[in-house]
Design a protein around this motif. Sequence first.
Motif, short mmCIF file in Angstrom:
data_model
loop_
_atom_site.label_atom_id
_atom_site.label_comp_id
_atom_site.label_asym_id
_atom_site.label_seq_id
_atom_site.Cartn_x
_atom_site.Cartn_y
_atom_site.Cartn_z
N GLU A 91 31.71 39.95 45.98
CA GLU A 91 31.30 39.56 44.84
C GLU A 91 32.05 40.48 43.77
OE1 GLU A 91 27.09 41.25 42.70
OE2 GLU A 91 27.01 40.78 44.76
N THR A 92 32.30 40.12 42.44
CA THR A 92 33.20 40.87 41.59
C THR A 92 32.47 40.31 40.25
OG1 THR A 92 34.77 38.87 41.39
CG2 THR A 92 35.52 40.64 42.86
N LYS A 93 32.38 41.57 39.46
CA LYS A 93 32.09 41.25 37.99
C LYS A 93 32.99 41.72 37.33
CE LYS A 93 27.34 42.25 39.64
NZ LYS A 93 26.19 43.15 39.51
N GLU A 94 33.05 41.39 36.26
CA GLU A 94 34.21 41.81 35.11
C GLU A 94 33.29 41.83 33.56
OE1 GLU A 94 38.37 40.02 33.27
OE2 GLU A 94 37.68 39.56 35.37
N GLU A 95 33.63 42.87 32.88
CA GLU A 95 33.25 42.89 31.65
C GLU A 95 34.47 43.35 30.66
OE1 GLU A 95 29.73 44.90 30.76
OE2 GLU A 95 28.95 44.58 32.70
N ASN A 96 34.51 42.80 29.51
CA ASN A 96 35.57 43.11 28.60
C ASN A 96 34.83 43.14 27.34
OD1 ASN A 96 38.08 42.77 30.37
ND2 ASN A 96 38.02 40.78 30.22
N GLU A 97 35.31 44.18 26.43
CA GLU A 97 34.79 44.13 25.22
C GLU A 97 35.84 44.62 24.09
OE1 GLU A 97 31.66 47.04 22.53
OE2 GLU A 97 30.91 46.34 24.70
N HIS A 98 35.84 43.87 23.21
CA HIS A 98 37.16 43.90 22.06
C HIS A 98 36.66 44.05 20.62
CE1 HIS A 98 41.06 43.45 20.57
NE2 HIS A 98 40.54 42.62 19.32
N LYS A 99 36.57 45.05 20.15
CA LYS A 99 35.90 45.78 18.88
C LYS A 99 36.99 45.44 17.67
CE LYS A 99 32.14 48.21 20.44
NZ LYS A 99 31.22 49.48 20.21
N GLU A 100 36.34 44.89 16.86
CA GLU A 100 37.25 44.68 15.47
C GLU A 100 36.42 45.31 14.34
OE1 GLU A 100 40.70 43.71 14.84
OE2 GLU A 100 40.81 43.58 16.84
N GLU A 101 37.04 45.31 13.10
CA GLU A 101 36.51 45.73 11.91
C GLU A 101 35.06 44.85 11.68
OE1 GLU A 101 37.25 46.21 7.47
OE2 GLU A 101 38.86 46.66 8.61
N ASN A 102 35.15 43.51 11.89
CA ASN A 102 34.00 42.63 11.38
C ASN A 102 33.30 42.17 12.58
OD1 ASN A 102 34.72 43.31 8.74
ND2 ASN A 102 35.93 41.42 8.51
N TYR A 103 33.68 42.27 13.73
CA TYR A 103 32.96 41.58 14.91
C TYR A 103 33.37 42.27 16.29
CZ TYR A 103 37.67 39.73 16.35
OH TYR A 103 38.89 39.45 16.69
N THR A 104 32.62 42.11 17.18
CA THR A 104 32.80 42.66 18.66
C THR A 104 32.67 41.22 19.52
OG1 THR A 104 31.60 44.62 18.04
CG2 THR A 104 31.71 43.91 20.38
N ARG A 105 33.59 41.09 20.23
CA ARG A 105 33.70 39.98 21.36
C ARG A 105 33.40 40.69 22.47
NH1 ARG A 105 39.15 37.23 21.83
NH2 ARG A 105 39.43 38.93 23.53
N ARG A 106 32.63 40.20 23.06
CA ARG A 106 32.41 40.41 24.79
C ARG A 106 32.61 39.40 25.65
NH1 ARG A 106 26.87 44.04 23.77
NH2 ARG A 106 27.57 45.78 22.73
N GLU A 107 33.04 39.69 26.75
CA GLU A 107 33.44 38.69 27.81
C GLU A 107 32.77 38.94 29.25
OE1 GLU A 107 37.42 37.08 27.90
OE2 GLU A 107 37.15 36.45 25.72
N PHE A 108 31.95 38.20 29.88
CA PHE A 108 31.69 38.76 31.23
C PHE A 108 31.94 37.69 32.20
CE2 PHE A 108 28.62 40.01 27.95
CZ PHE A 108 28.31 41.34 28.27
N GLY A 109 32.19 38.13 33.40
CA GLY A 109 32.66 37.33 34.38
C GLY A 109 32.01 37.79 35.78
N TYR A 110 31.84 36.62 36.38
CA TYR A 110 31.08 37.05 37.72
C TYR A 110 31.54 35.89 38.69
CZ TYR A 110 27.54 37.51 41.28
OH TYR A 110 26.69 37.71 42.36
N SER A 111 31.78 36.39 39.82
CA SER A 111 32.12 35.23 41.03
C SER A 111 31.82 36.01 42.35
CB SER A 111 33.67 35.08 41.04
OG SER A 111 34.66 36.22 41.49
N SER A 112 31.32 35.14 43.19
CA SER A 112 30.95 35.58 44.47
C SER A 112 31.04 34.19 45.44
CB SER A 112 29.64 36.01 44.39
OG SER A 112 28.62 35.28 44.08
N PHE A 113 30.92 34.64 46.87
CA PHE A 113 30.69 33.76 47.78
C PHE A 113 30.33 34.13 49.03
CE2 PHE A 113 35.02 35.22 49.27
CZ PHE A 113 34.75 35.32 50.64
N LYS A 114 29.88 33.61 49.97
CA LYS A 114 29.45 34.14 51.23
C LYS A 114 29.51 32.84 52.25
CE LYS A 114 25.83 36.21 53.66
NZ LYS A 114 24.31 36.91 53.47
N ARG A 115 30.38 33.13 53.44
CA ARG A 115 30.36 32.30 54.55
C ARG A 115 29.86 32.96 55.65
NH1 ARG A 115 34.54 27.80 54.23
NH2 ARG A 115 33.35 27.33 56.13
#
Length: 158
Positions: A91-115
């Motif tokens: 299971e992996t989780k990823e969060e990125n946040e990029h802040k600029e003067e007028n906006y904030t961009r957030r990206e979230f990622g998640y992936s997993s598997f089970k066998r």
Amino acid sequence: MSNLVSVLKNGSLSNTNSNANFPSMSNWLDDIFNRDLPSVFTSNFNTGISLPKVNIKETADTFMVEMAIPGFKKSDFHLELDNQVLSISTETKEENEHKEENYTRREFGYSSFKRTFNLPESVNDEKINANYKDGILSILLPKKEEAKQKPARSIKVS
């Protein structure tokens, strides 16, 4: 609408709709969910990993399970053995946040598997070994001594 079920000459069942001018509910739902969605909706949808393919090889002494899963660390994998069932998951989780003067961009990622795999009774579960190298997870499942294939031998007739 009334749905009738008729039995064909070969014994199979066939659904017939008494009002052929209207699509059946299942056809209507299939059309909705199988329709191509605009790329706006699908561009970053479900970018997690899919269920990895597995190669299983048996020799006289062992079973070898190999999974191609690049881009992970050894610590990302969780292997558990419970009542002759081997579970392999990550299971992996990823969060990125990029802040600029007028906006904030957030990206979230998640992936997993089970066998999961039901192990044969012939596996010596005390000696299972796992290794992750170059994107390949290898799991060695040694056989119990009594289950190992013995070499052919000649029997002398007296």
